[in-house]
Enzyme design. Structure first.
Site, short mmCIF file in Angstrom:
data_model
loop_
_atom_site.label_atom_id
_atom_site.label_comp_id
_atom_site.label_asym_id
_atom_site.label_seq_id
_atom_site.Cartn_x
_atom_site.Cartn_y
_atom_site.Cartn_z
N ASP A 150 14.21 -0.53 3.89
CA ASP A 150 13.16 -1.04 3.00
C ASP A 150 13.68 -2.17 2.11
OD1 ASP A 150 10.58 -1.07 1.97
OD2 ASP A 150 10.55 1.04 1.40
N ASP A 205 1.91 -2.02 2.46
CA ASP A 205 1.65 -0.64 2.93
C ASP A 205 0.20 -0.42 3.35
OD1 ASP A 205 4.23 -0.33 2.22
OD2 ASP A 205 3.90 1.34 0.83
C1 GLA Z 1 7.66 1.13 0.69
C2 GLA Z 1 7.42 1.15 2.18
C3 GLA Z 1 6.68 2.41 2.56
C4 GLA Z 1 7.48 3.63 2.12
C5 GLA Z 1 7.77 3.57 0.63
C6 GLA Z 1 8.74 4.64 0.19
O1 GLA Z 1 6.46 1.02 -0.02
O2 GLA Z 1 6.72 0.02 2.60
O3 GLA Z 1 6.43 2.46 3.94
O4 GLA Z 1 8.68 3.66 2.85
O5 GLA Z 1 8.33 2.31 0.27
O6 GLA Z 1 9.01 4.60 -1.17
#
Ligand code: GLA
Length: 408
Positions: A150, A205
């Site tokens: 990430d 997301d």
């Molecule tokens: C980010 C990622 C998500 C998830 C969260 C976890 O937002 O894009 O898919 O992994 O972090 O905290």
């Protein structure tokens, strides 16, 4: 060049360090399939849930349908030890990650973990910055098969460089790992991710809604249609071993059955990684049936590996096509609107061409059998026009099966 100098140059070229940033080939010749904890459980994850999920993956028929990876997202981490090695949260994962990986492997499945290129993960746990090689080695020792990496808390970092460092660390650790690049499409990962990883997130997301933006302050999450719209123009970058990732699925997380069906169909048309994000232990039969539809999965997993494309739009209806191995095509009519819409397809009016893959659906010259992938029935052939009604927030998804004639 003198002979000696030439020999030295060859030696220097061949003696490149083994930790060069390169990925493990052949791990994702079709889009990865599995499950990830985040969309349903967020930080409330534990070894019990992961074990039960692995059990459910087998019992539900998902493993048999092709789902392989059981991926733990954010918040599994404990502290770093005195030497800087990461540990699992002792309360949530008391048996440790090695034991959990052994359990998941004993079910014929593979284990994935999550980390972050920055100082801390998005959930505030220790990130891998400055510990990349140590972390990759730890994952290899535990038996980890997939890493989602990430992009929180990365101020001042160059994205390509940061993902290169972790790719090099995974290579040096030596255990084959699917490397999932997750920097939300901010640094055009489709332009450099192919050499380093097997998939890259193209957007922020996803959220469990069909057509919404949810504002979280300095970032937004997006509904299915919004994410689909953000994929336009990216298909030229995808192919066997390197996929656009429109994010993990929300099937079974609160949308209607038709919305879930449309979501799953569109992910298949996009040759997206199929990573379920629901609670597999308690899912309804309707959710299970969507996630395990073999014929839709076959569209996603087609070995040609060509991402589908939006062919045309007519108000709230969209017509998508995806060329498949052997001359078949997948076609999906997506109804973005809430009310049902009639459609008439006069096949022989127009051939469909995909310049990217150099494939043509020659409706004028060839015949295709129309197979409905959600009812499992045949709807005739392309010889005659076809009428249908597409329910609101739903799809008609068919496979156009090439009917060979005497000249083939
Ligand atoms: C980010 C990622 C998500 C998830 C969260 C976890 O937002 O894009 O898919 O992994 O972090 O905290």
């Amino acid at each position: 060049m003198k002979p000696m100098a030439a020999a030295l140059a060859v030696l220097l070229l061949t003696a490149a360090p083994s930790a060069r940033a390169q990925k493990f080939e052949d791990l994702a010749l079709t889009p990865p399939m599995g499950w990830n904890s985040w969309n349903h459980f967020e930080c409330n994850i534990s070894e019990g849930i992961v074990r039960e999920t692995a059990d459910a993956m087998v019992a539900s028929g998902m493993r048999e349908a092709g789902y392989l990876y059981v991926n733990i997202d954010d918040c599994w981490h404990g502290e770093r030890d005195a030497d800087g090695f990461i540990t699992a949260d002792p309360e949530r994962f008391p048996s440790g990650m090695k034991a959990l990986a052994d359990y998941v492997h004993s079910k014929g499945l593979k284990l994935g973990l999550y980390s972050d290129a920055g100082w801390t993960t998005c959930g505030g746990r220790p990130g891998s910055r400055g510990h990349e090689f140590q972390d990759a080695l730890t994952y290899a020792r535990w038996g980890v098969d997939y890493l989602k990496y990430d992009w929180c808390d990365t101020d001042g970092l160059n994205a390509e460089g940061a993902y290169q460092t972790m790719a090099a660390a995974l290579t040096a650790a030596g255990r084959p790992v699917v490397f999932s690049i997750c920097e939300w499409g901010e640094n055009r990962p489709w332009e450099w991710g192919k050499e380093l990883g097997h998939l890259w997130r193209t957007t922020g997301d996803i959220g469990p809604c069909f057509d919404c933006e949810v504002n979280h302050g300095d970032w937004s999450s997006w509904g299915v249609l919004r994410i689909v719209d953000m994929q336009v123009g990216l298909r030229i970058h995808a192919g066997p071993g390197h996929w656009n990732d429109p994010d993990m699925m929300e099937v079974g997380n609160g949308m209607s059955v038709s919305e879930d069906r449309a979501h799953f169909s569109m992910w298949a048309m996009l040759a997206a990684p199929l990573i379920a994000g629901n609670d597999l232990r308690t899912m309804s039969e309707a959710t299970r049936a969507i996630l395990t539809n073999r014929e839709v999965i076959a569209v996603d997993q087609d070995p040609l590996g060509v991402q589908g494309f939006r062919h045309s739009t007519d108000g709230e209806l969209e017509l998508w096509f995806k060329p498949l191995e052997g001359g078949d095509w997948a076609m999906c009519v997506l109804n973005r609107g809430a009310s049902p819409r009639p459609i008439e397809l006069v096949w022989q009016d127009e051939d469909v061409e995909d310049k990217l893959s150099d494939r043509q659906a020659l409706f004028k010259a060839r015949l295709y059998r129309i197979h409905d992938l959600w009812t499992g029935t045949d709807l005739g052939t392309t010889r005659r026009p076809m009428k249908a009604e597409i329910a609101g927030h739903d799809v008609l998804m068919v496979r156009l099966v090439r009917v060979l004639d005497a000249n083939d």
